[in-house]
Write a protein that holds these residues in place. Structure first.
Motif, PDB file in Angstrom:
ATOM      1  N   GLU A 168      -3.836   2.917   5.500  1.00  0.00           N
ATOM      2  CA  GLU A 168      -4.756   3.760   4.741  1.00  0.00           C
ATOM      3  C   GLU A 168      -4.286   5.214   4.745  1.00  0.00           C
ATOM      4  OE1 GLU A 168      -9.011   1.421   5.279  1.00  0.00           O
ATOM      5  OE2 GLU A 168      -8.292   2.736   6.894  1.00  0.00           O
ATOM      6  N   TYR A 169      -3.759   5.654   5.879  1.00  0.00           N
ATOM      7  CA  TYR A 169      -3.223   7.011   5.959  1.00  0.00           C
ATOM      8  C   TYR A 169      -2.045   7.181   4.993  1.00  0.00           C
ATOM      9  CZ  TYR A 169      -0.759  11.081   7.570  1.00  0.00           C
ATOM     10  OH  TYR A 169      -0.118  12.283   7.598  1.00  0.00           O
ATOM     11  N   ARG A 170      -1.140   6.188   4.955  1.00  0.00           N
ATOM     12  CA  ARG A 170      -0.005   6.266   4.032  1.00  0.00           C
ATOM     13  C   ARG A 170      -0.490   6.317   2.580  1.00  0.00           C
ATOM     14  NH1 ARG A 170       2.556   3.254   8.016  1.00  0.00           N
ATOM     15  NH2 ARG A 170       1.876   1.257   7.187  1.00  0.00           N
ATOM     16  N   TRP A 171      -1.485   5.507   2.249  1.00  0.00           N
ATOM     17  CA  TRP A 171      -2.034   5.549   0.895  1.00  0.00           C
ATOM     18  C   TRP A 171      -2.573   6.936   0.584  1.00  0.00           C
ATOM     19  CZ3 TRP A 171      -5.128   0.441   1.761  1.00  0.00           C
ATOM     20  CH2 TRP A 171      -4.297  -0.656   1.526  1.00  0.00           C
ATOM     21  N   LEU A 172      -3.314   7.504   1.518  1.00  0.00           N
ATOM     22  CA  LEU A 172      -3.887   8.838   1.323  1.00  0.00           C
ATOM     23  C   LEU A 172      -2.785   9.868   1.087  1.00  0.00           C
ATOM     24  CD1 LEU A 172      -6.558  10.522   1.440  1.00  0.00           C
ATOM     25  CD2 LEU A 172      -6.009  10.928   3.843  1.00  0.00           C
ATOM     26  N   MET A 173      -1.723   9.851   1.895  1.00  0.00           N
ATOM     27  CA  MET A 173      -0.631  10.809   1.778  1.00  0.00           C
ATOM     28  C   MET A 173       0.189  10.605   0.504  1.00  0.00           C
ATOM     29  SD  MET A 173      -0.647  12.968   4.248  1.00  0.00           S
ATOM     30  CE  MET A 173      -2.413  12.983   4.225  1.00  0.00           C
ATOM     31  N   GLU A 174       0.128   9.408  -0.070  1.00  0.00           N
ATOM     32  CA  GLU A 174       0.849   9.130  -1.313  1.00  0.00           C
ATOM     33  C   GLU A 174      -0.012   9.384  -2.540  1.00  0.00           C
ATOM     34  OE1 GLU A 174       2.145   5.122  -0.717  1.00  0.00           O
ATOM     35  OE2 GLU A 174       3.666   5.719   0.744  1.00  0.00           O
ATOM     36  N   GLY A 175      -1.209   9.918  -2.351  1.00  0.00           N
ATOM     37  CA  GLY A 175      -2.082  10.244  -3.463  1.00  0.00           C
ATOM     38  C   GLY A 175      -2.932   9.090  -3.947  1.00  0.00           C
ATOM     39  N   LEU A 176      -2.987   8.020  -3.167  1.00  0.00           N
ATOM     40  CA  LEU A 176      -3.788   6.857  -3.543  1.00  0.00           C
ATOM     41  C   LEU A 176      -5.121   6.887  -2.817  1.00  0.00           C
ATOM     42  CD1 LEU A 176      -0.960   4.191  -3.238  1.00  0.00           C
ATOM     43  CD2 LEU A 176      -1.787   5.278  -5.322  1.00  0.00           C
ATOM     44  N   SER A 177      -6.052   6.099  -3.301  1.00  0.00           N
ATOM     45  CA  SER A 177      -7.336   5.970  -2.634  1.00  0.00           C
ATOM     46  C   SER A 177      -7.160   5.139  -1.366  1.00  0.00           C
ATOM     47  CB  SER A 177      -8.333   5.284  -3.569  1.00  0.00           C
ATOM     48  OG  SER A 177      -9.511   4.972  -2.862  1.00  0.00           O
ATOM     49  N   ILE A 178      -7.935   5.462  -0.332  1.00  0.00           N
ATOM     50  CA  ILE A 178      -7.812   4.667   0.902  1.00  0.00           C
ATOM     51  C   ILE A 178      -8.497   3.324   0.761  1.00  0.00           C
ATOM     52  CG2 ILE A 178      -7.502   6.622   2.444  1.00  0.00           C
ATOM     53  CD1 ILE A 178     -10.443   6.456   3.139  1.00  0.00           C
ATOM     54  N   ASP A 179      -9.311   3.161  -0.281  1.00  0.00           N
ATOM     55  CA  ASP A 179      -9.934   1.870  -0.574  1.00  0.00           C
ATOM     56  C   ASP A 179      -9.146   1.214  -1.697  1.00  0.00           C
ATOM     57  OD1 ASP A 179     -12.079   2.200   1.277  1.00  0.00           O
ATOM     58  OD2 ASP A 179     -12.952   3.637  -0.124  1.00  0.00           O
ATOM     59  N   GLN A 180      -8.225   0.355  -1.354  1.00  0.00           N
ATOM     60  CA  GLN A 180      -7.395  -0.337  -2.332  1.00  0.00           C
ATOM     61  C   GLN A 180      -7.941  -1.747  -2.533  1.00  0.00           C
ATOM     62  OE1 GLN A 180      -4.659   0.797  -4.098  1.00  0.00           O
ATOM     63  NE2 GLN A 180      -5.182   2.812  -3.304  1.00  0.00           N
ATOM     64  N   PRO A 181      -8.627  -2.008  -3.655  1.00  0.00           N
ATOM     65  CA  PRO A 181      -9.259  -3.311  -3.842  1.00  0.00           C
ATOM     66  C   PRO A 181      -8.257  -4.461  -3.958  1.00  0.00           C
ATOM     67  CG  PRO A 181      -9.432  -1.982  -5.834  1.00  0.00           C
ATOM     68  CD  PRO A 181      -8.834  -1.105  -4.775  1.00  0.00           C
ATOM     69  N   ARG A 182      -7.044  -4.187  -4.406  1.00  0.00           N
ATOM     70  CA  ARG A 182      -6.071  -5.263  -4.591  1.00  0.00           C
ATOM     71  C   ARG A 182      -5.136  -5.428  -3.394  1.00  0.00           C
ATOM     72  NH1 ARG A 182      -4.401  -6.490 -10.467  1.00  0.00           N
ATOM     73  NH2 ARG A 182      -6.396  -6.259 -11.466  1.00  0.00           N
ATOM     74  N   ALA A 183      -5.293  -4.627  -2.387  1.00  0.00           N
ATOM     75  CA  ALA A 183      -4.409  -4.725  -1.219  1.00  0.00           C
ATOM     76  C   ALA A 183      -4.723  -6.002  -0.442  1.00  0.00           C
ATOM     77  CB  ALA A 183      -4.597  -3.511  -0.315  1.00  0.00           C
ATOM     78  N   LEU A 184      -3.688  -6.584   0.127  1.00  0.00           N
ATOM     79  CA  LEU A 184      -3.889  -7.758   0.969  1.00  0.00           C
ATOM     80  C   LEU A 184      -4.523  -7.314   2.275  1.00  0.00           C
ATOM     81  CD1 LEU A 184      -0.500  -9.600   0.432  1.00  0.00           C
ATOM     82  CD2 LEU A 184      -2.708 -10.172  -0.566  1.00  0.00           C
ATOM     83  N   ARG A 185      -5.556  -7.976   2.667  1.00  0.00           N
ATOM     84  CA  ARG A 185      -6.238  -7.666   3.913  1.00  0.00           C
ATOM     85  C   ARG A 185      -5.711  -8.573   5.015  1.00  0.00           C
ATOM     86  NH1 ARG A 185      -7.794  -2.907   2.647  1.00  0.00           N
ATOM     87  NH2 ARG A 185      -9.071  -2.829   0.804  1.00  0.00           N
ATOM     88  N   PRO A 186      -5.761  -8.146   6.251  1.00  0.00           N
ATOM     89  CA  PRO A 186      -5.329  -9.012   7.353  1.00  0.00           C
ATOM     90  C   PRO A 186      -6.169 -10.284   7.380  1.00  0.00           C
ATOM     91  CG  PRO A 186      -5.692  -6.774   8.140  1.00  0.00           C
ATOM     92  CD  PRO A 186      -6.174  -6.829   6.717  1.00  0.00           C
TER      93      PRO A 186
END
Length: 192
Positions: A168-186
């Motif tokens: 989530e931190y990497r997403w935030l630093m890359e300009g993405l939302s930390i809530d990624q609906p299409r991301a694979l969850r553990p």
């Protein structure tokens, strides 16, 4: 080297000799013994020192540890070596606040311990800059980051403290939302 030092001071016969950086580079290419010399940066110059002085400088100033933590190989603020705990303070924070002000927000509004082994992230009204607060064993480290272009997708819902994963931190630093609906969850454990 990103910025060349103005001068280099080397020891010859126990006396410091001043060289330009270009002359130093020429000598270093011609004489292999220069590769074993140790230097410390002092006011935009390099100063030759003995191994004990070199080790004391980097141990006392803890510069090497901070450089490693900031990981200068990456253009984004890297957290390698800081901590595994990341906490994002959603909403807007007054970016004029420094260490004491940010500590009081953590303590008073969120009942969190600013001395915990956690990196706290804050963002103000403008979402192109953020502050990060971390307590090292010797004191507080306050980091400030301002993007040249682009903005962070900072959560603007009611103020809350939200723990982040590294992803989530990497997403935030890359300009993405930390809530990624299409991301694979553990995956969760299932009984078969």
């Amino acid at each position: 080297m990103k910025y060349a030092p103005r001068k280099v001071y080397i020891k010859e016969n126990n006396v410091y000799v001043e060289l330009s950086y270009i002359d130093f580079c020429r000598r270093r290419q011609a004489d292999q013994s220069y590769k074993d010399k140790l230097f410390i940066p002092v006011q935009g110059c390099l100063l030759e020192v003995v191994r004990e002085q070199y080790m004391d400088f980097y141990r006392d100033k803890e510069r090497w540890r901070y450089l490693k933590k900031l990981d200068t190989n990456h253009s984004l603020l890297s957290l390698e070596g800081f901590t595994d705990k990341l906490c994002l303070i959603t909403g807007r924070t007054d970016m004029r606040l420094s260490v004491n002000g940010l500590m009081s927000i953590l303590r008073d509004h969120y009942q969190m311990d600013p001395y915990a082994n956690t990196l706290y992230l804050f963002c103000g009204r403008k979402t192109d800059r953020l502050k990060a607060l971390y307590h090292d064993k010797n004191g507080f480290v306050l980091l400030y980051m301002r993007l040249d272009s682009g903005r962070f997708q900072w959560p603007r819902n009611a103020s809350e403290a939200r723990m982040l994963t590294r992803q989530e931190y990497r997403w935030l630093m890359e300009g993405l939302s930390i809530d990624q609906p299409r991301a694979l969850r553990p995956s969760q454990k299932r009984d078969f």
